[in-house]
Motif scaffolding. Structure first.
Motif, short mmCIF file in Angstrom:
data_model
loop_
_atom_site.label_atom_id
_atom_site.label_comp_id
_atom_site.label_asym_id
_atom_site.label_seq_id
_atom_site.Cartn_x
_atom_site.Cartn_y
_atom_site.Cartn_z
N LYS A 505 6.21 -7.67 25.79
CA LYS A 505 6.14 -9.01 25.20
C LYS A 505 6.49 -8.95 23.71
N ALA A 506 6.05 -7.88 23.02
CA ALA A 506 6.36 -7.73 21.60
C ALA A 506 7.87 -7.59 21.38
N LYS A 507 8.54 -6.88 22.31
CA LYS A 507 9.99 -6.73 22.19
C LYS A 507 10.69 -8.09 22.22
N LYS A 537 5.86 2.62 18.69
CA LYS A 537 6.77 3.74 18.46
C LYS A 537 6.61 4.81 19.55
N LYS A 538 5.39 5.01 19.99
CA LYS A 538 5.15 6.01 21.02
C LYS A 538 5.87 5.65 22.32
N LEU A 539 5.88 4.37 22.67
CA LEU A 539 6.47 3.95 23.95
C LEU A 539 7.97 3.72 23.87
N THR A 540 8.48 3.32 22.66
CA THR A 540 9.91 2.98 22.56
C THR A 540 10.72 3.99 21.75
N GLY A 541 10.04 4.82 20.96
CA GLY A 541 10.75 5.77 20.11
C GLY A 541 11.17 5.19 18.77
N LEU A 542 10.88 3.89 18.56
CA LEU A 542 11.21 3.21 17.31
C LEU A 542 9.99 2.49 16.78
N SER A 543 9.91 2.35 15.48
CA SER A 543 8.85 1.52 14.90
C SER A 543 9.21 0.06 15.13
N PRO A 544 8.25 -0.86 15.07
CA PRO A 544 8.57 -2.28 15.24
C PRO A 544 9.62 -2.76 14.23
N ASP A 546 12.04 -0.93 12.76
CA ASP A 546 13.37 -0.42 13.14
C ASP A 546 13.91 -1.16 14.36
N TYR A 547 13.02 -1.46 15.33
CA TYR A 547 13.45 -2.20 16.52
C TYR A 547 13.99 -3.58 16.13
N ARG A 548 13.30 -4.25 15.18
CA ARG A 548 13.73 -5.57 14.71
C ARG A 548 15.09 -5.46 14.02
N GLY A 549 15.26 -4.37 13.21
CA GLY A 549 16.54 -4.20 12.52
C GLY A 549 17.69 -4.05 13.49
N ARG A 550 17.48 -3.31 14.56
CA ARG A 550 18.53 -3.14 15.56
C ARG A 550 18.85 -4.45 16.27
N ALA A 551 17.79 -5.22 16.53
CA ALA A 551 17.99 -6.50 17.22
C ALA A 551 18.81 -7.47 16.39
N GLU A 552 18.65 -7.40 15.05
CA GLU A 552 19.41 -8.30 14.18
C GLU A 552 20.87 -7.89 14.13
#
Length: 552
Positions: A505-507, A537-544, A546-552
């Motif tokens: 859900k956070a993703k 980060k443990k479940l996805t390999g990225l911090s929230p 970094d994940y947001r940066g990739r999504a943008e």
């Protein structure tokens, strides 16, 4: 009067209906059956005076039906109509008391003559039976009971055995000079409804009548005494002290007397000869074991000797019946895997094949005893318990209780009953496996529905502080059950599953630049943003971030 036509061809049954002049023979009701198995059920229910049967049928042959009629419905007369001019068939018909053997195509005069002979024979025997039964019942009303409890004490009451013996000798019930004796038990089947109905359901009167009939053959020449044994389940015992006469000859005459009066023959378990009265307890055990070990496939054997009997001249059943090299008895372990796979499959074909193979092998191997059937039934119950416990865990007890309730409503055939039929055991084993399969399937579907509902509830409430205890309480199952099911379905425990849902859900929320990390953390059920970031980060390999940066 009723008649039953048994043939697997409808046109033959119709021809018999048309050719026989039923009114002349005073037969008011004509029944039909398409197989030997169906005929047995109708004979039990309707009790026809006459059966007209085919010899070769697909389900339950004429030979099997003749043997069954001779054993369990001896007052029913039968005529064989067959397309096979086979001397062995004719011989078997005569041996089992058949009135006539008629070859197809059927001629009206021939079949009407046969029906006339059968009806006349039935009426003559019925009158004789009624006369003997009236005599027997009068005898039962006036003949005293011979010291049954004193006689029973000789077998099961060591403390009072000596006093009982003195009293029995004083009263003239047994002679004073007895040194050796045999103990014989008559098998009294509590499920023998046809015999019990003759006495209006009064089992005590039935036992009393059997005892008195046996004593007619024993007491007149002081050979022994029959009595109701009071030391355990309902049994009729005989103490036989005349050891010179052939015990099989005596029992044969007794059985003929029983048959003439009650239209029923009994099975007798016979002990070895031993010291009187000291060996009576061991003798009873031997006689009981002899009945448990009798071969149920040999319907015409009524004398069953103790395995220790040195003079019985007994050989293995298979050899005695002309079958040298009879295969070893079938063990439940030989078919256990077939039953397990059939239950798991749940298809009628698999269940029927497993049930059919079992009874076919029992028949092929030539020996079936009450002892074997009791062991088989116990092993089948154990297999059922194991399958249910392996599949349902903590829910198993309630399911087993339901299955036991079904057992009471549809009991198995009596392992030592007089109405033994492999067909009945085949049907029981099919129903036994089918009920188990249906119960496991229904519970599995119910479990699937419960898991689906739990998942739906988590999807709607993932942001709340969900606990294993709360979920278990809401869906009325145990905590262990929920934990086990999540492990089975998803390979992770309950709490890890909730965490995975929250991260997913956070993703979905992170690409929204208007939401801060702390807000997203709170919205998905994490009250500590640092902990949220660590888990993410443990479940996805990225911090929230970094994940947001990739999504943008």
């Amino acid at each position: 009067m009723k008649a039953l036509i048994v043939d697997d061809e409808a046109r033959v049954r119709k021809a018999v209906r048309l050719l026989v002049d039923w009114e002349v023979h005073q037969i008011e009701e004509i029944l039909e059956a398409g197989s030997g198995n169906e005929a047995m059920g109708l004979i039990r229910k309707e009790k026809p005076a006459l059966v007209i049967m085919d010899m070769m049928m697909e389900s339950g042959s004429g030979l099997e039906l003749m043997s069954w009629v001779d054993e369990f419905a001896g007052n029913t007369k039968f005529v064989v109509v067959s397309g096979h001019d086979d001397f062995d068939f004719v011989r078997q018909t005569v041996r089992h008391g058949g009135i006539d053997y008629i070859l197809k195509p059927i001629e009206a005069e021939m079949i009407n003559n046969a029906v006339s002979k059968a009806v006349s024979a039935w009426r003559a025997e019925e009158e004789e039976r009624n006369h003997r039964q009236r005599q027997s019942l009068r005898l039962n009303e006036i003949k005293p009971i011979y010291g049954e409890k004193l006689l029973s004490a000789l077998i099961d009451d060591k403390v009072n055995a000596e006093a009982s013996l003195r009293r029995l000798i004083h009263d003239g019930i047994i002679p004073q000079d007895i040194r050796t004796s045999r103990l014989i038990l008559l098998q009294t089947d509590s499920g023998n409804n046809p015999l019990l109905r003759r006495f209006g359901g009064d089992s005590e009167l039935m036992y009393y009548a059997i005892v008195n009939i046996c004593n007619e053959f024993l007491q007149s020449q002081r050979k022994g005494i029959a009595f109701r044994y009071w030391g355990g389940p309902p049994e009729i015992a005989i103490i036989l002290w005349d050891l010179e006469e052939s015990v099989t000859g005596l029992i044969s005459r007794m059985n003929q007397g029983l048959y003439l009066t009650l239209q029923f023959r009994m099975h007798f378990g016979i002990s070895t000869a031993g010291e009187f009265p000291g060996q009576l307890p061991a003798g009873r055990a031997e006689a009981a074991e002899a009945l448990l070990r009798r071969n149920l496939l040999r319907h015409e054997d009524y004398c069953h000797f103790s395995p220790a009997e040195p003079a019985a001249g007994l050989v293995p059943d298979g050899q005695r019946s002309g079958k040298p090299g009879t295969a070893a008895p079938l063990n439940f372990a030989d078919v256990q895997e077939d039953w397990r796979l059939a239950v798991i499959s749940g298809t009628p074909e698999a269940l029927s094949a497993a049930a059919h193979y079992w009874t076919q092998e029992l028949s092929r191997r030539g020996v079936v005893t009450p002892q074997m059937l009791n062991a088989w039934k116990a092993d089948a119950m154990l297999l059922r318990s194991r399958l249910v416990r392996a599949a349902l865990g903590s829910q198993a007890d309630s399911v087993l209780a339901e299955l036991e309730q079904q057992d009471r409503q549809n009991p198995s055939p009596q392992p030592g009953g007089y109405s033994f039929s492999l067909f009945a055991w085949r049907d029981w084993s099919f129903t036994f496996m089918q009920q188990l399969s249906q119960m496991l399937s229904a519970r599995h579907m119910n479990e699937q529905n419960i898991v689906t509902e739990i998942i739906k509830y988590i999807e709607q409430n993932y942001a709340s502080d969900l606990s294993l205890q709360e979920i278990a309480g809401k869906f009325q199952v145990s905590r262990e059950y929920v934990s086990r099911r999540f492990k089975q379905e998803y390979g992770i425990n309950f709490s890890d599953y909730i965490v995975s849902v929250r991260i997913e859900k956070a993703k979905l929320l992170l690409p929204n630049p208007g939401l801060k990390l702390a807000q997203i953390s709170e919205m998905v059920g994490f009250h500590d943003v640092k902990y949220f970031s660590k888990v993410f980060k443990k479940l996805t390999g990225l911090s929230p971030k970094d994940y947001r940066g990739r999504a943008e």
